[in-house]
Design a protein around this motif. Structure first.
Motif, mmCIF file in Angstrom:
data_model
loop_
_atom_site.group_PDB
_atom_site.id
_atom_site.type_symbol
_atom_site.label_atom_id
_atom_site.label_comp_id
_atom_site.label_asym_id
_atom_site.label_seq_id
_atom_site.Cartn_x
_atom_site.Cartn_y
_atom_site.Cartn_z
ATOM 1 N N THR A 122 -29.080 18.606 -22.236
ATOM 2 C CA THR A 122 -29.679 19.365 -22.016
ATOM 3 C C THR A 122 -28.784 20.292 -20.612
ATOM 4 O O THR A 122 -28.759 21.097 -19.772
ATOM 5 C CB THR A 122 -30.690 19.863 -21.134
ATOM 6 O OG1 THR A 122 -31.477 19.326 -20.727
ATOM 7 C CG2 THR A 122 -31.918 19.407 -23.293
ATOM 8 N N LYS A 123 -28.371 18.932 -19.773
ATOM 9 C CA LYS A 123 -27.105 18.713 -17.616
ATOM 10 C C LYS A 123 -29.196 18.900 -16.864
ATOM 11 O O LYS A 123 -28.559 19.401 -16.053
ATOM 12 C CB LYS A 123 -26.702 19.782 -18.141
ATOM 13 C CG LYS A 123 -25.102 19.183 -18.875
ATOM 14 C CD LYS A 123 -24.691 17.896 -18.591
ATOM 15 C CE LYS A 123 -24.140 17.110 -19.755
ATOM 16 N NZ LYS A 123 -23.590 15.923 -19.776
ATOM 17 N N GLU A 124 -29.836 19.055 -18.201
ATOM 18 C CA GLU A 124 -31.539 19.773 -16.335
ATOM 19 C C GLU A 124 -31.764 18.733 -15.644
ATOM 20 O O GLU A 124 -31.618 17.544 -16.061
ATOM 21 C CB GLU A 124 -32.226 20.034 -17.358
ATOM 22 C CG GLU A 124 -33.972 20.788 -16.434
ATOM 23 C CD GLU A 124 -34.877 20.430 -17.531
ATOM 24 O OE1 GLU A 124 -36.078 20.938 -17.229
ATOM 25 O OE2 GLU A 124 -34.773 20.222 -18.730
ATOM 26 N N LEU A 125 -31.614 19.356 -14.171
ATOM 27 C CA LEU A 125 -31.730 17.757 -13.652
ATOM 28 C C LEU A 125 -34.260 17.340 -13.064
ATOM 29 O O LEU A 125 -34.717 18.500 -13.796
ATOM 30 C CB LEU A 125 -32.072 18.596 -12.086
ATOM 31 C CG LEU A 125 -30.416 18.244 -11.812
ATOM 32 C CD1 LEU A 125 -30.490 18.472 -10.500
ATOM 33 C CD2 LEU A 125 -29.958 16.800 -11.985
ATOM 34 N N VAL A 126 -34.129 16.579 -13.855
ATOM 35 C CA VAL A 126 -35.232 16.407 -13.930
ATOM 36 C C VAL A 126 -36.274 15.569 -12.143
ATOM 37 O O VAL A 126 -36.137 14.804 -11.884
ATOM 38 C CB VAL A 126 -36.190 15.040 -14.737
ATOM 39 C CG1 VAL A 126 -37.335 15.365 -14.701
ATOM 40 C CG2 VAL A 126 -35.622 15.871 -16.016
ATOM 41 N N HIS A 127 -37.162 15.881 -12.188
ATOM 42 C CA HIS A 127 -38.323 15.482 -10.663
ATOM 43 C C HIS A 127 -38.929 15.018 -10.745
ATOM 44 O O HIS A 127 -39.587 15.457 -11.485
ATOM 45 C CB HIS A 127 -37.731 16.496 -9.374
ATOM 46 C CG HIS A 127 -36.525 17.296 -9.431
ATOM 47 N ND1 HIS A 127 -36.420 16.791 -8.590
ATOM 48 C CD2 HIS A 127 -36.368 18.716 -9.617
ATOM 49 C CE1 HIS A 127 -35.006 17.859 -7.717
ATOM 50 N NE2 HIS A 127 -35.160 18.570 -8.838
ATOM 51 N N ASP A 128 -39.601 13.777 -10.384
ATOM 52 C CA ASP A 128 -40.303 13.242 -10.875
ATOM 53 C C ASP A 128 -40.486 12.470 -9.926
ATOM 54 O O ASP A 128 -39.887 11.745 -8.905
ATOM 55 C CB ASP A 128 -39.640 12.124 -11.582
ATOM 56 C CG ASP A 128 -40.985 11.730 -12.560
ATOM 57 O OD1 ASP A 128 -42.572 11.682 -12.373
ATOM 58 O OD2 ASP A 128 -41.318 11.316 -13.689
ATOM 59 N N SER A 129 -42.072 11.443 -9.817
ATOM 60 C CA SER A 129 -42.248 10.407 -8.758
ATOM 61 C C SER A 129 -42.981 9.447 -9.306
ATOM 62 O O SER A 129 -43.173 9.500 -10.348
ATOM 63 C CB SER A 129 -43.771 11.192 -7.731
ATOM 64 O OG SER A 129 -44.950 12.098 -8.383
ATOM 65 N N TYR A 130 -43.891 8.667 -8.413
ATOM 66 C CA TYR A 130 -44.503 7.840 -8.875
ATOM 67 C C TYR A 130 -45.761 6.504 -8.141
ATOM 68 O O TYR A 130 -45.308 7.009 -6.561
ATOM 69 C CB TYR A 130 -43.722 6.105 -9.169
ATOM 70 C CG TYR A 130 -42.771 6.582 -7.783
ATOM 71 C CD1 TYR A 130 -42.811 4.457 -7.674
ATOM 72 C CD2 TYR A 130 -40.828 6.456 -7.761
ATOM 73 C CE1 TYR A 130 -41.658 4.241 -6.057
ATOM 74 C CE2 TYR A 130 -40.597 6.417 -7.064
ATOM 75 C CZ TYR A 130 -40.813 5.084 -6.246
ATOM 76 O OH TYR A 130 -40.098 4.053 -5.243
#
Length: 436
Positions: free
Chosen positions: A81-89
């Motif tokens: 989809t070319k969508e950017l995903v922001h995540d944390s860990y």
């Protein structure tokens, strides 16, 4: 993942993977080409759906763009989809593996020149081979030698090009490498060693020309198997890396950042024969390191015991197995090196059949400790390499190996097993047993 689910069942796990599948065994490429493996879909040793059912968020076909170790954040992109995903860990395990070390050769971008590491590349090689007959393989390590066998078995004409003096140069000494080269030649492979490729160019008849230090060769397609380099770019400047870019870890697989662990081809291993850190990308290492990272990610429970880099292959019906240092590598590591050779049948001649075993045993003349071994036979001797691996791990000497307790039955071996016998050759070379 299995270990995290087992030891930390309350953990919230998210996986980012660039491809649509996980855990491809790259050795399946040559097995598929040779016809032993009919379906490449059968050679993945893990299935994403297995983990999804257990609550793991499997973000397949996602490319991680950046990691901020200080902020504990990840930026990824969904490649569909070319969508950017922001995540944390809270904790991060890097298992980014390696990439093919594509040599800087003029013309290498030609579509008739193909790589052989991933499952997609295996499919491409298989499809291309159906349309081409004469194939060149550049790189004479395990991957190149195994590809050569696969293509011979599928009826192709094969040229194997290696720039070192011998094939399997990292794993075998000259005498054993020559045996492998002779075996390849006997089965129709044209082996070119001490040969550097300098240029690729198209010919008018739709073939591709290989210009090398050993002459020109016209072929229909080329497979590149030149080795790999660690894929650690995302952590550059954020954790300790070795000179070649491999991620440095402690025995628990933890990096210099206490919240980041690493495993597999992106990392170094502790190489026991030289008591040092080394870059030795093997599937066996990746599996053990990944298991350790999962066990230790929240609670350091189990250390790595290091490796002897034990390897093996079945080539045209012969078992070839290696562990530890070669004679040349032991000399480079400044050991006072000795080597013993044994050639003899693995079991008594009065049995209906038997087969010769060839063994080279490398040892330290000062301490008499075993440093490495290479072996080759029509008989299945792979577990003997595992035995020598344990001998090296435990610091055993040639004197101890000479009398190591091993079963005897005419079905399996002589009263002294062939591993005992090669050690006895080494003892004789050192003028008898060591008096303590």
């Amino acid at each position: 993942m299995r270990q995290i689910l087992k030891y930390y069942p309350d953990a919230d796990i998210t996986v980012y993977e660039r491809h649509a599948e996980i855990s491809y065994l790259s050795c399946a490429t040559y097995l598929h080409l040779g016809g032993e493996v009919k379906n490449l879909d059968d050679v993945f040793y893990a299935d994403p759906s297995e983990f999804t059912k257990q609550g793991v968020k499997m973000r397949m076909i996602h490319d991680v763009i950046s990691i901020d170790a200080k902020e504990h954040t990840i930026l990824a992109q969904n490649l569909k989809t070319k969508e950017l995903v922001h995540d944390s860990y809270d904790k991060l395990i890097m298992a980014t593996g390696s990439i093919t070390a594509i040599p800087a050769i003029s013309g290498i971008e030609n579509p008739k020149i193909m790589l052989c590491k991933t499952c997609d590349q295996a499919h491409e090689l298989y499809a291309a081979a159906k349309m081409h007959h004469k194939i060149a393989i550049v790189g004479g390590g395990y991957a190149g030698v195994e590809l050569a066998e696969g293509y011979i078995k599928s009826g192709h004409e094969v040229i194997l090009i290696e720039r070192s003096p011998h094939v399997l140069n990292e794993y075998m000494d000259t005498n054993m490498s020559k045996k492998v080269e002779n075996l390849l030649v006997e089965h129709g492979v044209k082996v070119l060693t001490n040969t550097t490729v300098t240029q690729f160019s198209d010919l008018k008849n739709e073939q591709i020309n290989i210009q090398s230090t050993n002459g020109d060769y016209a072929v229909d397609m080329i497979a590149i198997a030149p080795g790999v380099i660690p894929q650690s770019d995302l952590l550059k400047g954020q954790v300790d890396l070795s000179k070649n870019g491999a991620i440095v870890t402690d025995p628990y697989m933890c990096t210099s950042d206490p919240d980041i662990f690493a495993a597999g081809d992106a990392t170094e291993v502790r190489y026991n024969p030289t008591v040092s850190q080394s870059y030795i990308p093997l599937a066996s290492h990746a599996v053990r390191q990944g298991t350790l990272a999962g066990i230790n990610v929240f609670d350091k429970r189990l250390k790595s015991i290091g490796t002897q880099a034990t390897t093996g292959m079945l080539l045209f019906g012969k078992t070839i197995a290696c562990t530890g240092l070669t004679y040349e590598k032991a000399i480079e590591a400044n050991f006072n090196t000795g080597v013993a050779h044994y050639h003899g049948n693995y079991r008594p001649d009065f049995m209906p059949t038997t087969a010769e075993v060839s063994i080279s045993l490398v040892y330290d003349k000062n301490t008499r400790k075993v440093l490495g071994a290479q072996m080759m036979s029509d008989h299945e001797i792979s577990q003997s390499a595992n035995t020598i691996s344990v001998v090296i791990q435990n610091g055993n000497t040639i004197d101890e190996l000479a009398f190591l307790d091993m079963l005897f039955s005419p079905n399996f071996d002589e009263p002294f097993n062939y591993l005992n016998l090669v050690a006895q050759v080494a003892v004789d070379q050192e003028h008898g047993y060591w008096r303590k």
